[in-house]
Enzyme design. Structure first.
Site, PDB file in Angstrom:
ATOM      1  N   ARG A 168       1.088   0.017  -0.691  1.00  8.15           N
ATOM      2  CA  ARG A 168       0.919   1.342   0.131  1.00  8.15           C
ATOM      3  C   ARG A 168       0.134   2.331  -0.783  1.00  8.15           C
ATOM      4  O   ARG A 168      -1.148   2.482  -0.451  1.00  8.15           O
ATOM      5  CB  ARG A 168       2.221   1.794   0.268  1.00  8.15           C
ATOM      6  CG  ARG A 168       2.277   3.061   1.326  1.00  8.15           C
ATOM      7  CD  ARG A 168       1.690   4.157   1.102  1.00  8.15           C
ATOM      8  NE  ARG A 168       2.509   4.806  -0.164  1.00  8.15           N
ATOM      9  CZ  ARG A 168       1.809   5.932  -0.894  1.00  8.15           C
ATOM     10  NH1 ARG A 168       1.059   6.718  -0.596  1.00  8.15           N
ATOM     11  NH2 ARG A 168       2.553   6.533  -1.746  1.00  8.15           N
ATOM     12  N   CYS A 186      -6.736   9.050  -6.949  1.00  9.24           N
ATOM     13  CA  CYS A 186      -6.951  10.473  -6.289  1.00  9.24           C
ATOM     14  C   CYS A 186      -8.215  10.185  -5.771  1.00  9.24           C
ATOM     15  O   CYS A 186      -9.258  10.004  -6.655  1.00  9.24           O
ATOM     16  CB  CYS A 186      -6.209  11.610  -7.274  1.00  9.24           C
ATOM     17  SG  CYS A 186      -6.984  13.142  -6.555  1.00  9.24           S
TER      18      CYS A 186
END
Lengths: 313, 313
Positions: free
Chosen positions: A15, A242
Site C-alpha cells: 500500500r 514523501c
C-alpha cells in the site's frame, strides 16, 4: 516458551510503498510479492487502499488483493481507508483490519484527504460505528500522520499530537499509532512522543510508522523500542516516501529492521533469507524502480542463520 | 554556556574512507576536501596512515597532508600508525594524535598487520614509550578492531574485548575505543560492550567507530550515545568499508550522524550545509565512486537551519 514474537512487524509495502510510484505494479506481480512476504513469516500486510481508483490507480486492485490475501494462513489483512465509503468497501472485500490516517497538521490533512483533523475525527466515529454494527471482529487502527513534523506547516505541536491521539481512541480506534510521514523525526522526539502516547493510551498505543528519508529510520525504531513500542510498520526495500522529498527513500526498510531486532536477540517471526528472497518478485514487478536496503547489499553475516537457530544470536 | 560541543566527531574519510578504494585520490583534491571538512566545523580529521607506500599507495601522501592540515585552525590532525616505524614517521610529519589499530580477532590481526594481538600490545608499548620521550603532547589512542565480530573468525568473545582494552590502556594508550570493522554490531551488543568499557576505563574509554554495512550505523551510534559515549568516528559520504563485504557501504555517514545529533538538540560544532557542501570536492576527486548518505539525497528539512539558529531544534 511462547511462540508469540517479541516484535510485531506490519508490512506496508503493497500500500504505502506502491502508492507514491509513477508506475503501477500488475496484479499478478503483487500477488506473487504478497505470497513471498507471507512465506517469509510476515503476519500482517497492508495490501491496499480503498480510495477511488481515479485518485490512486496504482491501488485499484485492492479488493482482489484482499480476497487473495485472506487465503494465506495466519495473515492479518490490513487496508487503508480514508473515510466511511472506503471502510464499507474494505469490509465488503473482507479485510481483517482497517487503518485510517489522521493528520495532525491541518495543512497536510486538507492536502491529503481534503478534510480538517476535526472532520477526520467525525469520519472516524462513523467508521467505528460501522465496524461495531457490521464487523465487530475487524480491527480498527488510526495512524497519526505528520506526528513528528510536516513539510507544509513545519513544526507540529507535541501536545496537539497527544490530544488528537486521545480523541481518536475515544472516537473508537482500537489503537492509535504515530507516523513520521515526512521523515522529520529524531530519536529524542520519538522517545518523548511514544512515552507520552503510552502513558495516555496504555495498551491502545499503536505502531511506530517511521521513515528513512534522512537515514534515521532504524535509529528512530530503536528509540521507540526503548520506550516500549513493540509494533512497527516497515516496507520491503524501503519503498514509499514523501512526494515532497523527491529522490529520498521512504519507509523503514523491512529487511534491515528485522535484521536489527533479530541481531539484538529479539524474535520477529520473520525468516531473513526468505525475506531477502521476497525482493525478487518485487524487482520483477517494478522494473527500473530504485530499491533500498543495506542488508540486501551486504548480505547476512556469515553463519548468522546457524547462530540464530542455535539461539546464539 | 560552554562552547564545547556535546558530541565529538572524528572524520576518518581521508584515511579509512580512501584506503579501501581502488582509485587513488590526487593530493590537491585531498587537500581541498580536508579544507572543506575543516570549514564545516570538524575539529578532528584522520588525514592518513603511516604505512609503507607499497602497501597502501592511496595514502602515500600522508606526510604532506599532515603538514597542510596542521595549518588549519583548531584542528586535531590524526593519523593511523600500525607500528613503531609508522609512529616515528607520523611524529616527524607533525601529527597531533596517533591512532593504533589492535584487532581482538587473532585471524584479523594477522591478516591486517601480520602480528598477533599480543605482538601488537608490544608494539603499542614501544609507541607509547616513543611518544613519552619525543612528543609527550601528542595523543595516542587505540581502536580495538573486530570488537563486535570478525568476518574471518566469526564471533568475538566480549570478555576478551574488555581484557584487551584494559591491557591497551595499561600499555600506554590515552583512550581505547571499539571498532565494528566488519559491520556486525547490533545496538544491544553496542550497549553491553561500551557499558563495560566505560566501567573499566572511565574517561579513557574511547570513541565508537561503527559501520553502516547492514544499515545499523546510526542505530548503533544512538545505542552508544545512550550509554554515555560522546565521541564518534564517521566518514563523509560513508566512504570506506570492509573488503569482505563487497558493494556494502562502510563507515557511518558523517552527514547523517551529525544530522541525527543536531536534530536531537545536541551540538556537534558542525555546520550541516557546509558539511553537505564538502561532498563536492570529494565527488570531484573520486569520479565514479559511489557516495552514500540519505541526508544528501533528501536535503535538510525546510527551515531546519533557521530553527537551529533560534535554538528550537
Amino acid at each position: 516458551m511462547s511462540n508469540r514474537p517479541d516484535i510485531h512487524i506490519s508490512e506496508v509495502g503493497p500500500r504505502d510503498g506502491l502508492q507514491s510510484l509513477r508506475q503501477t505494479m500488475a496484479t499478478p506481480a503483487k500477488l506473487a510479492w504478497i505470497d513471498a512476504l507471507h512465506a517469509a513469516g510476515l503476519r500482517e500486510i497492508e495490501v491496499g487502499s480503498f480510495v477511488p481508483a481515479a485518485l490512486l490507480p496504482q491501488l485499484a486492485d485492492s479488493a482482489e488483493l484482499v480476497r487473495h490475501a485472506r487465503g494465506l494462513a495466519g495473515l492479518t489483512v490490513l487496508a487503508l481507508v480514508p473515510n466511511l465509503r472506503g471502510a464499507q468497501a474494505a469490509l465488503a472485500a473482507g479485510v481483517h483490519k482497517l487503518t485510517l490516517p489522521l493528520s495532525v497538521s491541518a495543512a497536510h490533512s486538507l492536502a491529503n484527504v481534503r478534510r480538517t483533523p476535526a472532520q477526520m475525527l467525525e469520519e472516524l466515529r462513523s467508521v467505528a460505528a460501522l465496524r461495531r454494527e457490521r464487523a465487530p471482529g475487524v480491527g480498527l487502527e488510526v495512524g497519526l500522520s505528520t506526528a513528528f513534523g510536516c513539510t507544509l506547516q513545519g513544526r507540529v505541536d507535541e501536545d496537539e499530537v497527544i490530544r488528537l491521539a486521545v480523541q481518536a481512541a475515544a472516537a473508537g480506534a482500537d489503537e492509535v499509532g504515530l507516523s513520521d510521514t515526512s521523515g522529520m523525526a529524531d530519536p529524542a522526539q520519538v522517545r518523548r512522543l511514544f512515552t507520552r502516547l503510552r502513558a495516555e493510551l496504555g495498551a491502545r498505543a499503536g505502531a511506530a510508522h517511521l521513515h528513512n528519508t534522512r537515514g534515521l529510520g532504524l535509529a528512530n525504531c530503536l528509540a521507540a523500542f526503548d520506550v516500549g513500542v513493540r509494533s512497527f510498520d516497515a516496507s520491503l526495500a524501503g519503498l514509499g516516501g514523501c512526494p515532497y522529498a523527491p529522490g529520498a527513500s521512504g519507509n523503514v526498510v523491512t529487511e534491515d529492521l528485522v535484521f536489527m531486532f533479530e541481531a539484538m536477540g529479539l524474535r520477529t517471526g520473520v525468516d531473513l533469507e526468505r525475506l531477502l528472497a521476497a525482493r525478487a518478485p518485487l524487482r520483477a514487478g517494478l522494473p527500473g524502480e530504485p530499491l533500498y536496503g543495506m542488508l540486501a547489499e551486504a548480505g547476512l553475516p556469515k553463519g548468522f542463520v546457524a547462530q540464530q537457530a542455535a539461539g546464539h544470536v
